[in-house]
Design a protein around this motif. Structure first.
Motif, PDB file in Angstrom:
ATOM      1  N   ILE A   1     -24.027   4.984 -26.665  1.00 17.76           N
ATOM      2  CA  ILE A   1     -23.958   6.655 -25.748  1.00 17.76           C
ATOM      3  C   ILE A   1     -21.910   5.083 -24.690  1.00 17.76           C
ATOM      4  O   ILE A   1     -21.013   5.428 -25.115  1.00 17.76           O
ATOM      5  CB  ILE A   1     -24.314   6.728 -24.496  1.00 17.76           C
TER       6      ILE A   1
ATOM      7  N   ARG B   1     -19.283   5.150 -27.649  1.00 18.13           N
ATOM      8  CA  ARG B   1     -18.673   6.165 -28.147  1.00 18.13           C
ATOM      9  C   ARG B   1     -17.421   5.615 -27.011  1.00 18.13           C
ATOM     10  O   ARG B   1     -16.543   5.957 -26.920  1.00 18.13           O
ATOM     11  CB  ARG B   1     -19.754   6.562 -27.723  1.00 18.13           C
TER      12      ARG B   1
ATOM     13  N   SER C   1     -29.531   4.248 -18.485  1.00 21.95           N
ATOM     14  CA  SER C   1     -30.295   5.409 -19.433  1.00 21.95           C
ATOM     15  C   SER C   1     -31.912   5.624 -19.371  1.00 21.95           C
ATOM     16  O   SER C   1     -32.656   6.288 -20.249  1.00 21.95           O
ATOM     17  CB  SER C   1     -30.150   5.060 -21.319  1.00 21.95           C
TER      18      SER C   1
ATOM     19  N   TYR D   1     -26.656   8.597 -17.510  1.00 18.52           N
ATOM     20  CA  TYR D   1     -25.570   9.094 -18.409  1.00 18.52           C
ATOM     21  C   TYR D   1     -25.800  10.699 -17.823  1.00 18.52           C
ATOM     22  O   TYR D   1     -25.079  11.435 -17.841  1.00 18.52           O
ATOM     23  CB  TYR D   1     -25.622   9.253 -19.844  1.00 18.52           C
TER      24      TYR D   1
ATOM     25  N   LEU E   1     -29.975  14.081 -28.600  1.00 16.41           N
ATOM     26  CA  LEU E   1     -29.519  12.578 -28.318  1.00 16.41           C
ATOM     27  C   LEU E   1     -29.898  11.781 -29.754  1.00 16.41           C
ATOM     28  O   LEU E   1     -28.828  11.636 -31.405  1.00 16.41           O
ATOM     29  CB  LEU E   1     -29.293  11.757 -27.540  1.00 16.41           C
TER      30      LEU E   1
ATOM     31  N   LEU F   1     -23.594  15.480 -26.101  1.00 20.59           N
ATOM     32  CA  LEU F   1     -22.789  14.007 -26.256  1.00 20.59           C
ATOM     33  C   LEU F   1     -20.979  14.019 -26.101  1.00 20.59           C
ATOM     34  O   LEU F   1     -20.906  12.967 -25.562  1.00 20.59           O
ATOM     35  CB  LEU F   1     -22.892  13.257 -27.812  1.00 20.59           C
TER      36      LEU F   1
END
Length: 262
Positions: free
Chosen positions: A51, A54, A115, A143, A172, A237
């Motif tokens: 994550i 990204r 996370s 997140y 995910l 996401l």
């Protein structure tokens, strides 16, 4: 392609980036712990680190990612083989010392991307102590909290279906590391909620409790991974990245514009 990993640069390159671009730095804090029978021990760390990548690629400001903190506070998972846990004071010192190091090098824009649910309270204490001692406040983000307003339109499971190695994490994983998902071993474990508490990641709980996961589930898994899909993972996401981008704009882009206008 522009490099996004802090450790890929030389010391002189990092020094120049800090002085010329005032980068945002993301510290991902995960865990190495059991995720039921169908997901590996790396799940939390893998999801957080992916994550972060990204986010960095979509960030409106120069963003760098530190190597992940791969062990978290996980004593509630220690009945299951492979789990590694740090003591709370150890995790505090590790994350605090990392932040203090980068502050010394001139970093002031910091996101702690968490996370793992077991890390949340401790990492808030880190943020408090950094703010008290350095007059810099890192932003702590677990997140999934960023998409609490969007999740009901995305999820297929009812309340209780997103707990641990669940619909969310499995979806995910299907996006980032599909080779890690053993779909033939998936099983749903739904824990009934009550008016005070639910194991769901998005529950608005009135109380906090400590419970070893062995007491919740023989497999160590909670929720409905059989409802997971790549499509759901991509929607989750997409919403996470949108929310992170808005957060970065609000905290640092709009702030920079206001400073220039004053």
């Amino acid at each position: 392609m522009e490099k996004i990993f802090w450790s890929d640069y030389t010391t002189n390159e990092i020094k120049n980036i800090i002085s010329e671009e005032d980068p945002l730095v993301i510290i991902t804090v995960g865990a190495t712990e059991q995720h039921g029978t169908h997901l590996p021990l790396n799940t939390d760390t893998d999801l957080g680190f992916n994550i972060a990548q990204r986010i960095a690629k979509n960030s409106p400001v120069k963003t760098l990612i530190l190597p992940p903190v791969w062990a978290g506070f996980s004593p509630h998972h220690m009945d299951f083989s492979g789990t590694i846990t740090l003591k709370q004071k150890t995790l505090f010192n590790v994350v605090y010392d990392i932040i203090e190091s980068i502050i010394q090098h001139g970093i002031s824009k910091i996101i702690i991307l968490n996370s793992h649910g077991g890390n949340m309270s401790l990492l808030k204490t880190v943020v408090d102590e950094v703010g008290i001692n350095h007059n810099i406040s890192p932003i702590l983000v677990t997140y999934w909290h960023l998409i609490s307003s969007q999740i009901n339109a995305i999820r297929k499971s009812e309340m209780g279906g997103m707990g641990h190695a669940c619909e969310l994490e499995t979806s995910l994983k299907m996006v980032f590391s599909p080779q890690d998902v053993q779909e033939d071993l998936m099983e749903d474990v739904m824990i009934p909620e009550n008016e005070f508490f639910s194991v769901d990641m998005f529950a608005k709980n009135k109380i906090g409790i400590y419970q070893p996961f062995k007491n919740w589930s023989e497999s160590g898994q909670i929720g409905a991974p059989t409802l997971a899909s790549v499509e759901t993972g991509e929607k989750i996401l997409e919403n996470i990245i949108e929310q992170f981008t808005e957060l970065i704009k609000l905290e640092w882009v709009d702030e920079d514009v206001n400073e220039k206008n004053n």
